[in-house]
Design a protein around this motif. Structure first.
Motif, mmCIF file in Angstrom:
data_model
loop_
_atom_site.group_PDB
_atom_site.id
_atom_site.type_symbol
_atom_site.label_atom_id
_atom_site.label_comp_id
_atom_site.label_asym_id
_atom_site.label_seq_id
_atom_site.Cartn_x
_atom_site.Cartn_y
_atom_site.Cartn_z
ATOM 1 N N GLY A 29 0.925 -1.080 0.148
ATOM 2 C CA GLY A 29 -0.044 -0.089 0.045
ATOM 3 C C GLY A 29 0.669 1.300 0.123
ATOM 4 N N ALA A 30 1.833 1.302 0.978
ATOM 5 C CA ALA A 30 2.671 2.815 1.012
ATOM 6 C C ALA A 30 3.448 2.668 -0.109
ATOM 7 N N ASP A 31 3.774 1.950 -1.133
ATOM 8 C CA ASP A 31 4.606 1.972 -2.064
ATOM 9 C C ASP A 31 4.006 2.731 -3.375
ATOM 10 N N ILE A 32 3.015 2.844 -3.462
ATOM 11 C CA ILE A 32 2.276 3.552 -4.632
ATOM 12 C C ILE A 32 2.732 5.223 -4.701
ATOM 13 N N GLN A 33 3.057 5.430 -6.060
ATOM 14 C CA GLN A 33 3.468 6.771 -6.185
ATOM 15 C C GLN A 33 2.354 7.241 -7.423
ATOM 16 N N LEU A 34 1.764 8.390 -7.208
ATOM 17 C CA LEU A 34 1.092 8.987 -8.166
ATOM 18 C C LEU A 34 1.369 10.319 -8.458
ATOM 19 N N THR A 35 0.866 10.879 -9.613
ATOM 20 C CA THR A 35 1.318 12.243 -10.024
ATOM 21 C C THR A 35 0.561 13.145 -9.408
ATOM 22 N N GLY A 36 1.250 14.354 -8.873
ATOM 23 C CA GLY A 36 0.527 15.230 -7.900
ATOM 24 C C GLY A 36 0.172 14.774 -6.753
ATOM 25 N N VAL C 29 14.398 8.853 1.302
ATOM 26 C CA VAL C 29 15.141 8.902 -0.259
ATOM 27 C C VAL C 29 14.917 7.879 -1.082
ATOM 28 N N LEU C 30 15.140 6.667 -0.588
ATOM 29 C CA LEU C 30 15.283 5.474 -1.314
ATOM 30 C C LEU C 30 13.729 5.358 -1.898
ATOM 31 N N ARG C 31 12.726 5.534 -0.810
ATOM 32 C CA ARG C 31 11.698 5.030 -1.397
ATOM 33 C C ARG C 31 10.862 6.270 -2.304
ATOM 34 N N ASP C 32 11.057 7.440 -1.935
ATOM 35 C CA ASP C 32 10.009 8.402 -2.122
ATOM 36 C C ASP C 32 10.778 9.037 -3.626
ATOM 37 N N ASP C 33 11.985 9.222 -3.479
ATOM 38 C CA ASP C 33 12.755 9.819 -4.519
ATOM 39 C C ASP C 33 13.371 9.133 -5.526
ATOM 40 N N LEU C 34 13.858 7.886 -5.168
ATOM 41 C CA LEU C 34 14.499 7.027 -6.044
ATOM 42 C C LEU C 34 13.647 5.772 -6.467
ATOM 43 N N ASP C 35 12.452 5.551 -5.983
ATOM 44 C CA ASP C 35 11.561 4.550 -6.266
ATOM 45 C C ASP C 35 12.129 3.299 -6.116
ATOM 46 N N LEU C 36 12.995 2.945 -5.014
ATOM 47 C CA LEU C 36 13.343 1.914 -4.594
ATOM 48 C C LEU C 36 12.800 1.409 -3.375
ATOM 49 N N THR C 37 11.243 1.053 -3.518
ATOM 50 C CA THR C 37 10.614 0.678 -2.522
ATOM 51 C C THR C 37 10.479 -0.601 -1.701
#
Lengths: 758, 90, 156, 290
Positions: A29-36, C29-37
């Motif tokens: 769940g916490a791994d999802i990234q969305l635009t904006g 940084v790893l998770r949010d900026d570098l997409d290494l989740t």
């Protein structure tokens, strides 16, 4: 080929989602990234009980980077109404008020406001800038104190109900119920040994490693999508529709991988807040809960007080039993006392029984399900008393359990009669285990050792609703869509049942857990139902596919469909040995005879077919000087009906045992006088580590469940039930002192030993 | 006739009787007949003005959970229990 | 907000530059900026090991490291340990032993176990249990995890 | 976590200037395993984090059997117990260094950080006290040395003045026939804060039948880690026996002034102080005989 003639069932294939999970690619769940994407945080109450006089959000709203602030005033006001969501009953007004407090806060950590900002740090800064004015009220956190006259009242309009009848007294006791069978007084009069004891247990948490999370996007067309970790996507959809008072059709829940639940990831906490913040900002909003807020702001399982009395004749027959069970519901009604009452004496055949259950509100988080909810508290009491009776009678405690064990036809104290169950078989397997037959060596280091046993029961909830949708690929592999979120390997156990039914390999099935728009309603992954209930649907899906493939073969071969047999994975025409083909061979041609082969099946079996039983054996070593208990050896025995994937059955047993050990020895919410939890971290809420345990030995008993085509019985929950009692009995064996309060932590054990000269 | 086990806390409606025999081919008929013989059960068991069991009560027929909408069939040898619904899930 | 800092690192063998605020943890940084989740947040205070990574050859909790501290460092995350096509022996053994249930702690365990085997290729059960005591798992009771690591000893 | 700036001085002098300029609004980062969590949980607030790991002196680790052991304040635990010679010479210190947090924490956490964090329960502080450790402090007025037992002044507080920071720790070479030991009591077997922690170092006579001297320190029973001089002194010149060790344990227990909290009641902590002191002195004697 495994035992019982199965080709796939009983084998140990690598799970379908395994590679994604060992390489870090699986999306939780916490791994999802969305635009904006915006990030949210929650403002929580510092008080266990207070009236909210005013919430001033102006400073937070003015903070640079803040996009929106939400309070309970932004939620629709909902009437006091009970709803049946999935498998549980919930009062919608309570559910709404638990998401964001309205009028009053009822526990420390109760959410009062939410913020969305450009990043998490800014959102957290803004939370500090929300000014809440409280009128602090007296609080109560203990179940017996909360039942006393004059106790602080949580809900001024709440009166005790009892089987549909409402009394006129305002009280923290939300509900009282009673099960009565026979005449307990007469039963005790027949008994030669009667033991009556009191027990207490403390609030404990499920302790899943993944914290709660929700990412919501409410788009301009009014369609709400939520990506989250949940045990039941459809349950989340229902809760969102009710709490936000919007049509179900406007809500889509996308269940991502879930990092543990154990009953604690069914209720929504963050989801409605994230949704409102998204509606206000027009952006997707992600919320993740910090660990301390998981402890203080979600639903642990309750502390409780129990008084249990049991009687037996000198020839070792139980004649009567009574129980008084008071469970903390937390801030809103709905503790698992009902489930506990359904389990408390159920491993036994007792003619005269009375059970009184009380559901009591206290100023703690609203409790929630935790693996066999209510049953572990109950077994701690019963199994300790049974141990004491066995000792008084001079009989082996497992032989006593075999002699008094429940079996097919035994009436449960709550009324229904057991179908075919494996209670006695499980106890006998423990009795005959190498562990139980071995002798316990003396300690060489001045410490003392002991062995304990205990049994447990969990009903396994009714099969529930499950839907499966499959399509056959030309190479004969199958895409299988399902609505059951996979917490512990159920993609594999469900796919294996489909593969078995149609004669394929487990790897030929490609299972996918899909969103609520893509599959039929499926109940929560919980109650030990998924491998049973969704597996039941998988079997039905296989049957539907076989029927459809016979139709296709009949067209391809130009023979009547009812003259085509399916056996050992091969379709064949009775009258011509040339006309035959495996599932895969037919699959490559089937599309030409009527388009792609698909099937959609939904099932709702009307019972679980009898519950699950477990018996555990543990050896401990006690340091008399410090009160510390170490586990030397542990064996768990359990009836699995039929073990689909034995490794994951063992894994459920081992995991349940270790949670039970944690509950037995160290885990508890420790409250200070201010009504605040003082140990809300993984450092101080002491869950077992690798170094606290030996290997956990398992013995799987298989008494097939007559209500399931492959004999499956749910296995996930009952293994947490016996450990605290087994440990108490082992500590007694080692020291001569009985512990009747959980957890049996070093200070408690040391004090008990010092006071009793043990 | 189906056999109904009356929970101890509802026996005020049956004058203390624990077991009642009632005619009926499905749960709807069973409850109607029970109400006719011992008035008060409908009010205790059903949501006001509906043919649905209250959410906090569970009906078991021969050990199996019956549906809340009272469509389950009942036979001559059926045993029916009214239990507090198990909560704790949500 | 304070000024972002330019950080140069090597992550999983690749040279990686990023900008971060000093208050951002390496995990963020790893998770949010570098997409290494693959590194997960379980507690954010060093008590669960779900975020463990290897930094200059040492196992660390990435939640207890600032992103800016990674400047000039070599970091290995779960994404750098084997791939679907070429699993590390530990990953293969975790699968064979069913050493995962929900899987959220699994990346942390595999990273930690790799750091152990790098340093001590043939640990005893006690050494494995001691080394992994900072990694919490709530599903498995650790039995199958410990067996998987023991079984990976010679192949690793 | 509130925003802050970050600096990486490469010399002691530069660090002193930065810290002096910011006074109470700056803090020192070494391993960071306490500091980062405290900042995140708003238990501390700062404008500037001064990362001292790029200063050579703070990463130095040296030992010889004449002058003893020097440990830079930022040297992580694993480097200390990873050095076979040091581990053999100071087993009492290793007992503690091996149980600070999990393996991941030990990859970063330092003795210096553990001392500066000044927790009453800091595991490495009692053994540093009984090993007669000294702390070298740098500041605007040059450097000074303070005995470890005098370093902590209250929970979370130390003798460090504004602009000062810890550079290194120094321990004399172990005497012949000496041994040291540390044990803590925790409910689990790892990953916990000491309910009570006790360390002892002893020097035995040539024939190892009596104590020449002893030092005992106890953690988590007072606002700071407690050096119980009288408990060690009571052993000096006495035979090694259950009775003399028991008396030292009584003195340690009597010196303890614990509070009751969620980790244990005052009564339980006093009891544990006695039990652990006995076990730890016995362990130290055993090591002195080896």
């Amino acid at each position: 080929m495994s035992q019982n003639g199965h080709k796939v069932i009983g084998t140990r294939p690598i799970r379908h989602d395994g590679v994604d999970k060992v390489t870090g690619r699986a999306i939780y769940g916490a791994d999802i990234q969305l635009t904006g994407l915006l990030h949210g945080a929650i403002k929580r109450s510092p008080h266990p009980h207070a009236r909210i006089k005013n919430i001033d959000t102006s400073r937070a709203e003015a903070h640079p980077g803040v996009r929106a602030v939400v309070t309970a005033h932004d939620l629709p006001q909902i009437a006091d109404k009970l709803a049946d969501l999935g498998e549980a009953i919930v009062n919608l007004r309570d559910a709404s008020n638990n998401v964001l407090a309205y009028g009053k806060v009822l526990y420390k950590g109760h959410a009062v406001a939410g913020v969305a900002a450009i990043n998490l740090h800014v959102a957290q800064e803004a939370v500090e800038l929300i000014d809440v004015e409280y009128e602090v009220l007296p609080h109560v956190t203990g179940v017996l104190e909360a039942m006393e006259d004059g106790a602080p009242i949580l809900h001024e309009d709440m009166k005790t109900t009892s089987m549909g009848e409402e009394t006129d007294k305002v009280s923290n006791v939300a509900n009282h119920f009673q099960h009565k069978m026979g005449e307990p007084d007469d039963g005790f009069a027949e008994a030669d040994v009667v033991i009556e004891r009191e027990f207490t247990t403390q609030t404990v948490h499920q302790g899943y490693i993944e914290t709660h999370n929700a990412t919501a996007h409410w788009n301009e067309e009014g369609q709400l999508t939520i990506w989250t970790s949940t045990q039941g996507a459809f349950s989340v959809r229902d809760q969102m529709a009710e709490i936000l008072q919007m049509p179900v059709s406007k809500v889509k829940i996308v269940p991502l991988e879930i990092g543990g639940g154990f009953g604690g990831k069914i209720s929504v906490y963050l989801d409605p807040v994230a949704a409102l913040l998204s509606r206000m900002t027009g952006h997707p909003v992600k919320m993740t809960m910090p660990r301390d807020e998981v402890f203080e702001g979600t639903g642990p399982t309750p502390g409780s007080y129990l008084k249990v009395k049991m009687g037996a004749t000198s020839d070792g027959r139980l004649t009567a039993a009574t129980a008084y069970m008071a469970y903390e519901a937390g801030a809103y009604p709905g503790s698992p006392v009902g489930a506990g009452a359904g389990c408390i004496f159920t491993p036994y055949d007792i003619p005269n029984v009375q059970i009184d259950g009380y559901d009591v509100c206290v100023n703690k988080p609203k409790t929630n399900a935790y693996r066999a909810p209510g049953a572990t508290n109950a077994a701690y009491a019963t199994e300790t008393v049974v141990d004491e009776i066995s000792e008084k009678l001079g009989v082996d405690p497992l032989e006593f359990r075999v002699k008094n064990g429940a079996k097919e036809g035994t009436r449960r104290a709550d009324g229904p009669v057991h179908p075919r169950i494996g209670c006695i078989e499980t106890t006998e397997a423990a009795l005959n285990s190498e562990h139980y037959r071995s002798s316990l060596a003396k300690s060489g280091n001045g410490k003392v050792r002991g062995r304990g046993v205990a049994s447990g029961y969990w009903f396994n909830f009714n099969g529930g609703r499950s839907a499966i949708s499959v399509s056959i690929n030309p190479d004969g592999t199958i895409n299988m869509l399902e609505g059951s979120t996979d917490i512990g390997g159920t993609r594999a156990s469900i796919a294996m049942q489909l593969a078995e039914t149609i004669g394929l390999e487990a790897t030929d099935i490609k299972p996918y857990v899909v969103d609520t728009d893509s599959i039929g309603y499926t109940d929560v992954t919980g109650g030990s139902r998924t491998t049973f209930g969704t597996g039941y649907a998988a079997h039905a899906t296989g049957q539907a596919l076989i029927r459809e493939m016979k139709e296709r073969a009949s067209k391809l071969w130009d023979v009547p469909a009812d003259a085509i047999d399916f056996e050992d994975g091969v379709f064949s025409y009775r009258d011509d040995a040339e006309k035959r083909g495996s599932f895969k061979e037919l699959a490559s041609q089937a599309g030409d005879a009527g388009g792609p082969v698909v099937a959609q099946v939904s099932t709702n079996p009307d019972g679980s077919g009898g519950g699950a039983f477990a018996t555990h054996v543990v050896d401990v070593e006690v340091d008399r000087e410090t009160g510390k208990v170490d586990i030397l050896r542990y064996t768990a025995v359990q009836d699995a009906g039929t073990a689909i994937h034995p490794s994951y059955v063992e894994g459920q047993m081992q995991g349940g045992v270790v949670q039970g050990i944690g509950w037995g020895l160290n885990e508890e919410y420790i409250y200070n006088d201010a009504g605040s939890m003082t140990n809300a971290s993984f450092l101080d809420y002491r869950m077992p580590t690798t170094l606290d345990l030996p290997m956990i030995e398992t013995i799987i008993v298989e008494v097939p469940n007559e209500s399931h085509p492959y004999g499956v019985r749910g296995v996930g929950e009952v293994p947490i039930v016996p450990p605290p009692a087994a440990l108490a009995n082992a500590i007694y064996d080692a020291t001569g002192v009985r512990l009747r309060d959980l957890p049996m932590s070093p200070p408690r054990v040391q004090k008990a030993l010092a006071e009793n000269g043990g | 006739m189906a056999t109904i086990y009356i929970p101890s806390l509802m026996r005020d409606l049956t004058g203390g009787r624990e077991i009642i025999q009632v005619e009926g081919a499905d749960m709807r008929q069973v409850i109607a007949n029970l109400e006719a013989a011992y008035p008060g059960f409908k009010q205790r068991l059903l949501e006001e003005g509906t043919q649905r069991i209250k959410p906090n009560i569970a009906v078991m027929i021969d050990g199996r959970n019956a549906r809340r909408i009272l469509i389950d069939k009942v036979n001559e040898s059926s045993e029916i229990h009214f239990l507090p619904a198990i909560s704790g899930g949500i | 907000m304070s000024k972002k800092v330019h950080v140069q690192t090597t992550i999983n063998g690749e040279s990686v530059d990023f900008l971060c605020e000093p208050r951002n943890s390496l995990l963020e940084v790893l998770r949010d900026d570098l997409d290494l989740t693959g590194a997960k947040e379980g507690c954010n205070n060093g008590n669960c090991g779900a975020c463990n990574v290897i930094m200059d050859g040492r196992l660390v909790n990435s939640c207890c490291v600032l992103g800016v501290e990674a400047d000039g460092c070599e970091i290995t995350t779960i994404e750098g340990i084997g791939s679907a096509a070429n699993l590390h022996p530990l990953q293969q053994k975790f699968l064979e032993h069913a050493a995962l249930q929900c899987g959220i702690c699994t990346p942390g365990f595999i990273v930690s176990a790799k750091a152990l085997l790098d340093e001590n290729p043939n640990p005893s059960e006690d050494e494995v249990r001691y080394w992994l005591a900072g990694n919490l798992c709530r599903c498995t009771g650790y039995d199958k995890i410990v067996r998987a690591v023991l079984d990976a000893r010679n192949g690793a | 976590m509130h925003a802050f700036d970050y600096a990486t001085p490469e010399s002691v002098a530069d660090a002193v200037v930065m810290l002096s300029d910011h006074g109470k609004n700056a803090c020192v980062l070494a391993g960071g395993t306490d500091l980062i969590v405290q900042l995140r949980e708003n238990r501390r607030r700062t404008d500037l984090v001064v990362d001292v790991k790029k200063i050579a002196e703070l990463n130095a680790l040296s030992y010889d059997d004449a002058t003893g052991l020097s440990v830079g304040a930022a040297v992580p635990c694993y480097r200390i117990y990873g050095d076979a010679e040091i581990a053999a010479a100071y087993p009492g210190l290793m007992d503690a260094a091996r149980l600070v947090g999990g393996t991941g924490i030990q990859g970063r956490a330092s003795l210096g950080g553990n001392l500066c964090n000044a927790s009453p329960a800091g595991d490495t502080i009692p053994p540093m006290i009984v090993l007669s450790g000294e702390a070298e402090i740098a500041g605007p007025n040059g450097t000074r040395r303070v005995a470890v037992e005098d370093f902590c002044t209250a929970p979370g507080r130390t003798v460090l003045e504004d602009g000062e920071f810890l550079v290194s720790l120094h321990f004399p070479a172990p005497a012949p026939n000496s041994g040291a030991f540390y044990r803590r009591f925790i409910p689990r077997n790892e990953m916990d804060i000491a309910v009570v922690g006790v360390s002892a170092s002893v020097v035995l006579s040539e024939d190892r039948s009596s104590f020449v001297s002893a030092r005992i320190a106890v953690g988590a029973v007072a606002p700071t880690p407690l050096f119980v001089r009288e408990a060690g002194d009571a052993l000096a010149g006495q035979p090694v026996s259950d009775e003399t060790i028991g008396r030292a344990a009584d003195l340690a227990r009597d010196a303890a002034r614990p509070i009751s909290d969620m980790r244990g009641t005052a009564e339980y902590r006093k009891h544990l102080t006695s039990v652990l002191t006995r076990r730890v002195v016995e362990g130290a004697v055993q090591r002195a005989k080896e």
